[in-house]
Design a protein around this motif. Structure first.
Motif, PDB file in Angstrom:
ATOM      1  N   PHE A 120       0.807  -1.223   0.000  1.00 30.61           N
ATOM      2  CA  PHE A 120       0.000   0.000   0.000  1.00 30.61           C
ATOM      3  C   PHE A 120       0.843   1.277   0.000  1.00 30.61           C
ATOM      4  N   PRO A 121       1.935   1.364   0.793  1.00 30.01           N
ATOM      5  CA  PRO A 121       2.744   2.589   0.724  1.00 30.01           C
ATOM      6  C   PRO A 121       3.290   2.848  -0.680  1.00 30.01           C
ATOM      7  N   SER A 122       3.733   1.799  -1.349  1.00 31.94           N
ATOM      8  CA  SER A 122       4.249   1.968  -2.707  1.00 31.94           C
ATOM      9  C   SER A 122       3.144   2.360  -3.670  1.00 31.94           C
ATOM     10  N   ILE A 123       1.986   1.780  -3.487  1.00 38.44           N
ATOM     11  CA  ILE A 123       0.838   2.114  -4.335  1.00 38.44           C
ATOM     12  C   ILE A 123       0.525   3.600  -4.224  1.00 38.44           C
ATOM     13  N   ILE A 124       0.554   4.104  -3.015  1.00 42.21           N
ATOM     14  CA  ILE A 124       0.272   5.528  -2.804  1.00 42.21           C
ATOM     15  C   ILE A 124       1.393   6.382  -3.384  1.00 42.21           C
ATOM     16  N   GLN A 125       2.644   5.975  -3.150  1.00 41.18           N
ATOM     17  CA  GLN A 125       3.783   6.744  -3.649  1.00 41.18           C
ATOM     18  C   GLN A 125       3.724   6.910  -5.163  1.00 41.18           C
ATOM     19  N   TYR A 126       3.323   5.846  -5.868  1.00 38.12           N
ATOM     20  CA  TYR A 126       3.318   5.876  -7.332  1.00 38.12           C
ATOM     21  C   TYR A 126       1.941   6.191  -7.911  1.00 38.12           C
ATOM     22  N   GLN A 127       1.022   6.582  -7.033  1.00 38.20           N
ATOM     23  CA  GLN A 127      -0.321   6.996  -7.450  1.00 38.20           C
ATOM     24  C   GLN A 127      -1.025   5.902  -8.257  1.00 38.20           C
ATOM     25  N   LEU A 128      -0.860   4.669  -7.796  1.00 40.96           N
ATOM     26  CA  LEU A 128      -1.634   3.562  -8.325  1.00 40.96           C
ATOM     27  C   LEU A 128      -2.952   3.475  -7.559  1.00 40.96           C
ATOM     28  N   GLU A 129      -3.882   2.696  -8.059  1.00 39.47           N
ATOM     29  CA  GLU A 129      -5.204   2.631  -7.437  1.00 39.47           C
ATOM     30  C   GLU A 129      -5.517   1.186  -7.061  1.00 39.47           C
ATOM     31  N   PRO A 130      -5.679   0.898  -5.765  1.00 42.31           N
ATOM     32  CA  PRO A 130      -5.826  -0.494  -5.340  1.00 42.31           C
ATOM     33  C   PRO A 130      -7.260  -1.010  -5.475  1.00 42.31           C
ATOM     34  N   GLU A 131      -7.369  -2.285  -5.848  1.00 39.98           N
ATOM     35  CA  GLU A 131      -8.636  -2.993  -5.716  1.00 39.98           C
ATOM     36  C   GLU A 131      -8.734  -3.441  -4.256  1.00 39.98           C
ATOM     37  N   ILE A 132      -9.847  -3.146  -3.624  1.00 42.87           N
ATOM     38  CA  ILE A 132     -10.067  -3.540  -2.234  1.00 42.87           C
ATOM     39  C   ILE A 132     -11.107  -4.649  -2.218  1.00 42.87           C
ATOM     40  N   TYR A 133     -10.763  -5.788  -1.647  1.00 42.34           N
ATOM     41  CA  TYR A 133     -11.654  -6.944  -1.717  1.00 42.34           C
ATOM     42  C   TYR A 133     -11.987  -7.551  -0.357  1.00 42.34           C
ATOM     43  N   SER A 134     -11.513  -6.913   0.738  1.00 37.88           N
ATOM     44  CA  SER A 134     -11.813  -7.433   2.070  1.00 37.88           C
ATOM     45  C   SER A 134     -11.818  -6.292   3.074  1.00 37.88           C
ATOM     46  N   LEU A 135     -12.487  -6.518   4.187  1.00 32.52           N
ATOM     47  CA  LEU A 135     -12.504  -5.509   5.248  1.00 32.52           C
ATOM     48  C   LEU A 135     -11.116  -5.322   5.848  1.00 32.52           C
ATOM     49  N   LYS A 136     -10.380  -6.406   5.954  1.00 32.27           N
ATOM     50  CA  LYS A 136      -9.022  -6.308   6.479  1.00 32.27           C
ATOM     51  C   LYS A 136      -8.176  -5.411   5.591  1.00 32.27           C
ATOM     52  N   GLY A 137      -8.270  -5.634   4.291  1.00 31.76           N
ATOM     53  CA  GLY A 137      -7.508  -4.817   3.370  1.00 31.76           C
ATOM     54  C   GLY A 137      -7.957  -3.373   3.376  1.00 31.76           C
ATOM     55  N   LEU A 138      -9.265  -3.162   3.467  1.00 34.65           N
ATOM     56  CA  LEU A 138      -9.797  -1.801   3.499  1.00 34.65           C
ATOM     57  C   LEU A 138      -9.297  -1.063   4.730  1.00 34.65           C
ATOM     58  N   ASN A 139      -9.371  -1.700   5.895  1.00 42.95           N
ATOM     59  CA  ASN A 139      -8.930  -1.038   7.120  1.00 42.95           C
ATOM     60  C   ASN A 139      -7.432  -0.752   7.093  1.00 42.95           C
ATOM     61  N   ALA A 140      -6.676  -1.671   6.514  1.00 43.85           N
ATOM     62  CA  ALA A 140      -5.231  -1.451   6.411  1.00 43.85           C
ATOM     63  C   ALA A 140      -4.935  -0.254   5.517  1.00 43.85           C
ATOM     64  N   PHE A 141      -5.670  -0.147   4.414  1.00 45.24           N
ATOM     65  CA  PHE A 141      -5.433   0.980   3.517  1.00 45.24           C
ATOM     66  C   PHE A 141      -5.894   2.290   4.144  1.00 45.24           C
ATOM     67  N   LEU A 142      -7.037   2.253   4.817  1.00 45.25           N
ATOM     68  CA  LEU A 142      -7.539   3.469   5.469  1.00 45.25           C
ATOM     69  C   LEU A 142      -6.560   3.966   6.527  1.00 45.25           C
ATOM     70  N   LYS A 143      -5.934   3.038   7.248  1.00 43.84           N
ATOM     71  CA  LYS A 143      -4.963   3.430   8.276  1.00 43.84           C
ATOM     72  C   LYS A 143      -3.798   4.198   7.646  1.00 43.84           C
ATOM     73  N   ILE A 144      -3.252   3.656   6.573  1.00 44.02           N
ATOM     74  CA  ILE A 144      -2.136   4.325   5.901  1.00 44.02           C
ATOM     75  C   ILE A 144      -2.588   5.640   5.274  1.00 44.02           C
ATOM     76  N   ALA A 145      -3.784   5.644   4.706  1.00 47.84           N
ATOM     77  CA  ALA A 145      -4.313   6.862   4.087  1.00 47.84           C
ATOM     78  C   ALA A 145      -4.458   7.978   5.108  1.00 47.84           C
ATOM     79  N   ARG A 146      -4.922   7.628   6.312  1.00 48.50           N
ATOM     80  CA  ARG A 146      -5.047   8.651   7.368  1.00 48.50           C
ATOM     81  C   ARG A 146      -3.677   9.152   7.802  1.00 48.50           C
ATOM     82  N   GLU A 147      -2.730   8.222   7.926  1.00 44.82           N
ATOM     83  CA  GLU A 147      -1.376   8.622   8.338  1.00 44.82           C
ATOM     84  C   GLU A 147      -0.757   9.590   7.340  1.00 44.82           C
TER      85      GLU A 147
END
Length: 823
Positions: A546-573
């Motif tokens: 996820f950090p690399s995805i954000i750094q390179y402005q890629l767009e992730p497919e989110i397919y689980s609550l675990k993945g969503l929460n992990a991405f939201l945590k990094i996005a907030r940070e």
């Protein structure tokens, strides 16, 4: 290498944060992708303008790396590994290399200069290797990073080092000197490369000489400017006794005075005076640059006290080193001299000398030249001198590329000028290159490698040819099936289904596709690094990416609550706002995605969240290519409609929706929604035989015949003697095998190749790097072209015979097979 991690804390002046300082380090790495990284690796997280290796530390820890030199520790990982925290990881790498170098005490040759460093290094390695176990810089590893990596490769078995040092401005060489610590210094040709980093020539020479500040001997070509600099240098660094070992063509006071006696064919015969004796030497080159480099090597051999017979025997075997200036076969009986990465006045003189030595008999001479930089002259002076050089070298025609050289067109008889490389490429077919020796010389920014590629003869033994026109045709075919305003995402995952991701992505960007789809973050990062600006969706992102995805402005497919929460945590940070994400629904594929019973929690998590934005909602069809399961597909579509509509209503959003893949585009046109995803169809493969005839073949895997032999009845072919000749049989060997992606099941007369438009059955087992075919009834010879797949056999035919699918055939082709793209 075996070093205690704890001992490096003081070496690097680092702050220690970790639990186990007694680890033994046996490997240094700066490449997070290297499969050599392990528990005894010390990873230096270099941070540059466009890349920060700290972002890959979580992945490295997951892969077993436990020891890091960092500028900061990623949040949440302080207790998961050993960290040496420093102010600057590049400086720390250099300090470590200097420390490591001091553990060894064998002779080291340091090579610097403007031109010839790598050639002299490679030649010295060749000349001295019969007597020494040599460690040398790989390729042109002469930079602030390359030199440390070169020196760190020393081991206890080496007894001689040869390292080159390159600099582009002041205050760089002192760092490299600490790392190389040469005992013998070689100063090669001083030209105008990188002049812009220095006030003048004297400053550049002074900076380069710093490599030799503690060096007992310096080998150089004697001239007034260098001698003056060396005199000042010696006065400044009087603490060390030093021998200056010089050579010259003009100055008889040089230690080695040289006279060129004659040129013969491609050789130069010289006579040199050394210690009041006269010797003759044959050098297997006649261009001035190679002769000068060979003489630098000669002085090193003299310094090592080699006898004349050994010197002659070794120097006459010197060979061309593949460098930036290369000779290649070109189209229409042309020869190409590839010097497409530099453009300065001094190197132009050398290149023109080389052109003369390499010209084909009866061929005219052409120069393709960009604007020239780093000359030190005014433009008027510079291009007057260039025009004189062109005239002196009897060049038949000049093609200038760049706004500056174009403005001096009147100085160049028989010339054609273009403002930029793109304009030249657009007109290349009208320039009628034929029976010419062509020097292609341009500054890196002009990207003359594209010109080399277009003019170079394609003679690689095994290549996968990719027809970009066919890709365009197939793209337009599926696009014609879409309703107005329906967007298209094209899948370029798995290296473009084996065909080449970046090149195809560039073509799709040209055709204004709406989205690109990749499987993993690394694929998307490669495309972004390649200059792709299209939005890229990552279908199977791992949370650690996820950090690399954000750094390179890629767009992730989110397919689980675990993945969503992990991405939201990094996005907030990272204080993100409205970052695009793609929500995957599981409607029956049962691979990835939110199911019906998780939708409410998904809605609750996303409601009121401003850090992310649902860009698209998608699902994946399981059986869109099989008519007997079409009812199941319709149930998937209905469930997708229900779940996506609920999500849109509850969140009050109107994102793009997409569920159709290649087969779905053709078979379920009523479910196009606002976007579709084109995959295998782009590459010329359909599951519908009727549709297949409308698609064009994209990839043709070609090779050649390496050898032809005739075997008598009763003889066998290949491993295990699985083919036994029933009669006299002619066998051809093809240099491609299962390591290139050809399935072993395709052997033993199951499969065939095409030679001279005829089928040649594969006999015996497919080997790792070769296969053998029966050509008894085919009039063929060594070097003839062979079609492994393309029009015949097709990948569909192969897939049917092997009981697999075309996807597997295409994506199995090894990366060692060169891809050649053409229109």
């Amino acid at each position: 290498m075996s070093l205690n991690l704890k001992s490096l804390v003081s070496v690097l002046n680092a702050k220690w944060i970790g639990s186990n300082a007694d680890v033994l380090i046996d490997h240094i790495s700066i490449d997070s992708r290297s499969l050599q990284n392990g528990s005894q690796t010390l990873f230096f997280a270099l941070a540059g303008v466009n890349n920060d290796a700290h972002l890959f530390i979580p992945d490295l820890i997951e892969n077993g790396v436990q020891n890091f030199v960092v500028q900061y520790i990623p949040e949440g990982f302080a207790e998961r590994a050993n960290f040496l925290v420093v102010e600057n990881t590049l400086f720390a790498l250099q300090e470590f290399a200097a420390y490591y170098r001091n553990l060894f005490h064998f002779p080291v040759i340091g090579v610097t200069g403007s031109n010839g460093k790598t050639i002299v290094k490679e030649w010295l390695n060749f000349l001295l290797s019969p007597d020494y176990n040599i460690i040398r810089s790989p390729k042109s590893y002469n930079s602030q990073v390359g030199v440390p990596l070169s020196v760190i490769a020393i081991n206890e078995k080496h007894n001689l080092g040869i390292f080159e040092a390159g600099i582009s401005t002041v205050n760089e060489m002192a760092k490299l000197e600490k790392i190389i610590k040469p005992n013998i210094g070689v100063l090669t040709n001083i030209g105008s490369a990188h002049d812009e980093g220095f006030l003048n020539l004297v400053q550049k020479i002074d900076e380069k000489l710093l490599l030799f500040k503690d060096c007992p001997i310096i080998i150089y070509q004697k001239n007034e400017v260098v001698d003056s600099c060396l005199s000042q240098f010696a006065a400044e660094y009087m603490h060390h006794p030093r021998k200056l070992f010089s050579w010259s063509f003009q100055d008889k006071t040089a230690d080695v005075f040289i006279e060129k006696r004659e040129h013969k064919s491609d050789h130069t015969f010289i006579q040199y005076q050394y210690k009041n004796q006269v010797f003759n030497l044959e050098i297997p080159f006649n261009d001035s640059a190679s002769v000068e480099n060979a003489i630098s090597c000669l002085l090193v051999l003299l310094n090592f006290n080699y006898d004349q017979e050994t010197i002659q025997n070794r120097i006459e075997k010197l060979y061309p080193v593949r460098m930036r200036l290369e000779v290649k076969n070109g189209i229409n009986n042309c020869s190409i001299i590839d010097d497409s990465y530099s453009s300065d006045f001094q190197s132009l003189k050398i290149a023109l000398d080389f052109l003369e030595s390499q010209k084909k008999k009866g061929a005219s001479k052409t120069v393709i030249l960009s604007d020239i930089f780093q000359s030190g002259f005014t433009n008027e002076e510079l291009y007057s001198k260039v025009a004189q050089l062109i005239s002196d070298n009897k060049i038949n025609r000049v093609i200038g590329i760049g706004p500056t050289i174009s403005s001096f067109e009147a100085k160049f008889p028989n010339s054609t000028m273009f403002e930029n490389t793109a304009d030249f490429i657009a007109e290349i077919d009208n320039l009628n290159f034929n029976n010419e020796t062509i020097l292609i010389k341009g500054a890196r920014s002009f990207q003359f490698e594209e010109i080399v590629s277009l003019l170079e003869e394609k003679t690689h033994e095994t290549v996968l040819e990719i027809n970009l026109d066919a890709i365009t045709h197939n793209f337009n075919y599926y696009k014609s099936k879409l309703a107005p305003n329906v967007k298209m995402m094209v899948m370029v995952k798995a290296f473009g289904y084996g065909n080449g991701g970046l090149e195809i992505a560039k073509l799709l960007e040209h055709h204004k596709v709406d989205y690109l789809g990749v499987a993993f973050a690394d694929e998307g990062i490669a495309l972004k690094n390649g200059g792709i600006k299209l939005p890229i969706m990552v279908l199977n992102p791992e949370s650690t990416s996820f950090p690399s995805i954000i750094q390179y402005q890629l767009e992730p497919e989110i397919y689980s609550l675990k993945g969503l929460n992990a991405f939201l945590k990094i996005a907030r940070e990272k204080n993100l706002k409205d970052y695009p994400i793609h929500i995957k629904m599981d409607t029956g594929m049962h691979r990835l995605g939110f199911e019906n019973n998780t939708i409410d929690e998904l809605i609750a998590t996303l409601k009121g969240n401003s850090t992310v934005r649902v860009q698209t909602i998608l699902s994946h069809l399981a059986t869109s290519d099989e008519p007997k399961h079409f009812d199941f597909v319709r149930k998937q579509i209905a469930l997708f409609e229900k779940l996506s509509s609920k999500l849109m209503a509850e969140l009050n959003i109107n994102p793009i929706r997409h569920i159709l893949n290649t087969s779905g585009i053709s078979n379920f046109s009523d479910a196009q929604y606002s976007m579709v995803r084109l995959g295998i169809g782009l590459y010329g493969v359909s599951n519908d035989p009727l549709e297949q005839k409308y698609l064009e073949n994209v990839g043709t895997l070609k090779s050649i015949i390496s050898q032809v032999r005739t075997i008598p009845a009763g003889d066998s072919v290949g491993y295990g003697r699985r083919f036994m000749a029933e009669k006299e049989t002619k066998i051809a060997t093809i240099p491609i095998g299962y390591a290139d992606g050809i399935a072993r099941l395709w052997g033993n007369e199951v499969g065939f190749v095409t030679i001279k438009n005829q089928k040649a059955k594969i006999v015996g087992s497919v080997c790792m790097d070769m296969l053998m075919v029966n050509v008894t009834d085919i009039d063929c010879k060594e070097g003839d072209s062979v079609i492994i797949f393309g029009e015949s056999p097709t990948v569909i035919e192969m897939a049917v015979a092997l009981k697999t699918i075309p996807y597997e055939i295409m994506t199995s082709i090894s990366q060692r097979v060169k891809r050649v793209f053409f229109r």
